[in-house]
Design an enzyme around this catalytic site. Structure first.
Site, PDB file in Angstrom:
ATOM      1  N   ASP A  44      -4.337   2.163  11.198  1.00  0.00           N
ATOM      2  CA  ASP A  44      -5.754   1.900  11.456  1.00  0.00           C
ATOM      3  C   ASP A  44      -5.866   1.408  12.904  1.00  0.00           C
ATOM      4  O   ASP A  44      -5.804   2.199  13.840  1.00  0.00           O
ATOM      5  CB  ASP A  44      -6.234   0.886  10.424  1.00  0.00           C
ATOM      6  N   LYS A  77      -6.044   6.862  11.036  1.00  0.00           N
ATOM      7  CA  LYS A  77      -7.436   6.840  11.505  1.00  0.00           C
ATOM      8  C   LYS A  77      -7.407   6.651  13.019  1.00  0.00           C
ATOM      9  O   LYS A  77      -7.586   5.529  13.513  1.00  0.00           O
ATOM     10  CB  LYS A  77      -8.197   5.675  10.851  1.00  0.00           C
ATOM     11  N   ARG A  92      -5.489   0.553  -6.580  1.00  0.00           N
ATOM     12  CA  ARG A  92      -4.220   1.147  -6.135  1.00  0.00           C
ATOM     13  C   ARG A  92      -3.755   2.265  -7.065  1.00  0.00           C
ATOM     14  O   ARG A  92      -3.040   3.164  -6.660  1.00  0.00           O
ATOM     15  CB  ARG A  92      -3.115   0.083  -6.087  1.00  0.00           C
ATOM     16  N   GLY A 106       0.788  -1.234   0.000  1.00  0.00           N
ATOM     17  CA  GLY A 106       0.000   0.000   0.000  1.00  0.00           C
ATOM     18  C   GLY A 106       0.817   1.279   0.000  1.00  0.00           C
ATOM     19  O   GLY A 106       0.344   2.322  -0.448  1.00  0.00           O
ATOM     20  N   PHE A 149     -13.359   3.582   4.891  1.00  0.00           N
ATOM     21  CA  PHE A 149     -12.471   2.660   4.179  1.00  0.00           C
ATOM     22  C   PHE A 149     -12.045   3.358   2.895  1.00  0.00           C
ATOM     23  O   PHE A 149     -12.872   3.693   2.049  1.00  0.00           O
ATOM     24  CB  PHE A 149     -13.138   1.317   3.874  1.00  0.00           C
ATOM     25  N   VAL A 150     -10.756   3.615   2.796  1.00  0.00           N
ATOM     26  CA  VAL A 150     -10.271   4.423   1.673  1.00  0.00           C
ATOM     27  C   VAL A 150      -9.454   3.583   0.687  1.00  0.00           C
ATOM     28  O   VAL A 150      -8.833   2.585   1.057  1.00  0.00           O
ATOM     29  CB  VAL A 150      -9.432   5.627   2.170  1.00  0.00           C
TER      30      VAL A 150
HETATM   31  P1  5GP Z   1      -3.801  -1.911  11.072  1.00  0.00           P
HETATM   32  O1  5GP Z   1      -2.880  -3.024  11.411  1.00  0.00           O
HETATM   33  O2  5GP Z   1      -3.349  -0.559  11.613  1.00  0.00           O
HETATM   34  O3  5GP Z   1      -5.222  -2.199  11.472  1.00  0.00           O
HETATM   35  O4  5GP Z   1      -3.910  -1.803   9.513  1.00  0.00           O
HETATM   36  C1  5GP Z   1      -2.840  -1.558   8.743  1.00  0.00           C
HETATM   37  C2  5GP Z   1      -3.076  -1.953   7.319  1.00  0.00           C
HETATM   38  O5  5GP Z   1      -4.443  -2.198   7.018  1.00  0.00           O
HETATM   39  C3  5GP Z   1      -2.675  -0.816   6.429  1.00  0.00           C
HETATM   40  O6  5GP Z   1      -1.305  -0.871   6.127  1.00  0.00           O
HETATM   41  C4  5GP Z   1      -3.534  -1.057   5.207  1.00  0.00           C
HETATM   42  O7  5GP Z   1      -2.910  -1.971   4.353  1.00  0.00           O
HETATM   43  C5  5GP Z   1      -4.789  -1.675   5.773  1.00  0.00           C
HETATM   44  N1  5GP Z   1      -5.843  -0.669   5.941  1.00  0.00           N
HETATM   45  C6  5GP Z   1      -6.262  -0.081   7.069  1.00  0.00           C
HETATM   46  N2  5GP Z   1      -7.245   0.805   6.832  1.00  0.00           N
HETATM   47  C7  5GP Z   1      -7.419   0.794   5.494  1.00  0.00           C
HETATM   48  C8  5GP Z   1      -8.302   1.516   4.611  1.00  0.00           C
HETATM   49  O8  5GP Z   1      -9.108   2.373   4.970  1.00  0.00           O
HETATM   50  N3  5GP Z   1      -8.175   1.213   3.284  1.00  0.00           N
HETATM   51  C9  5GP Z   1      -7.299   0.289   2.806  1.00  0.00           C
HETATM   52  N4  5GP Z   1      -7.285   0.083   1.503  1.00  0.00           N
HETATM   53  N5  5GP Z   1      -6.472  -0.411   3.604  1.00  0.00           N
HETATM   54  C10 5GP Z   1      -6.539  -0.147   4.938  1.00  0.00           C
END
Ligand code: 5GP
Length: 180
Positions: free
Chosen positions: A105, A133, A167, A46, A154-155
């Site tokens: 996130d 977020k 992407r 990402g 969710f982006v």
């Molecule tokens: P975390 O471990 O903080 O919950 O999530 C990290 C990963 O989840 C990010 O690197 C990303 O790949 C994915 N992610 C979290 N929120 C989003 C979102 O709103 N959109 C997308 N496409 N991926 C997200």
């Protein structure tokens, strides 16, 4: 492909807003890493587009490496299980490491990466995330550089995917998923 209707509800961040903020972040990083040779560790997949733009705006004498973690599969919720699927090639010992992430996130991925990579004895270990977020956080993590703090959407776009798609959008958009 089955059972859901995907709609890009709104453009959250335009190409121009992204470019401006990335330039500001690059300038801040150049100041903070002056006289050092930072190692940018790009969290695949990402962050690839963000990192490519960020490092081209930086004038620091930097190096770059890549790390891959497993995250969502095709869902929009984190499983909570993080693992490294592609490791860095460079040694981190004594290096000023900057983790470049697309979005913070729940914080589980960055928390895991911080704990794992700090065992490799870098001189410093910081995080730069394009998006954050904060309302979704399940573990507290220090995000040293944030491009934009956003609401709980969710982006997709500018490197971020849904089921491996979107992407390549040049902007960040909000994706809505509704049952068909
Ligand atoms: P975390 O471990 O903080 O919950 O999530 C990290 C990963 O989840 C990010 O690197 C990303 O790949 C994915 N992610 C979290 N929120 C989003 C979102 O709103 N959109 C997308 N496409 N991926 C997200």
């Amino acid at each position: 492909m089955t059972g859901t209707i995907e709609t890009i509800e709104q453009q959250l961040l335009s190409e121009q807003q992204l470019a401006e903020r990335v330039r500001e972040l690059a300038q801040q990083l150049d100041r903070d890493y002056a006289g050092k040779r930072p190692l940018l560790v790009v969290v695949l997949k990402g962050s690839a587009i963000f990192a490519a733009d960020l490092m081209r705006q930086m004038s620091s004498d930097l190096e770059v490496d890549f790390i891959g973690t497993s995250s969502y599969g095709d869902a929009t919720e984190s499983s909570g299980h993080v693992r490294i699927v592609k490791d860095i090639e460079a040694s981190l010992q004594g290096r000023d490491v900057l983790l470049v992430e697309d979005i913070g996130d729940t914080g589980l991925t960055l928390d895991y990466l911080l704990r794992t990579l700090s065992l490799r004895e870098p001189a410093s270990l910081k995080i730069c995330a394009l998006l954050d977020k904060p309302s979704r956080r399940r573990v507290s993590i220090p995000v040293d550089y944030v491009g934009f703090s956003i609401e709980d959407h969710f982006v997709i776009g500018y490197g971020l995917d849904y089921a491996s798609r979107y992407r390549n959008l040049p902007y960040v958009g909000v994706l809505s998923l509704k049952p068909a």
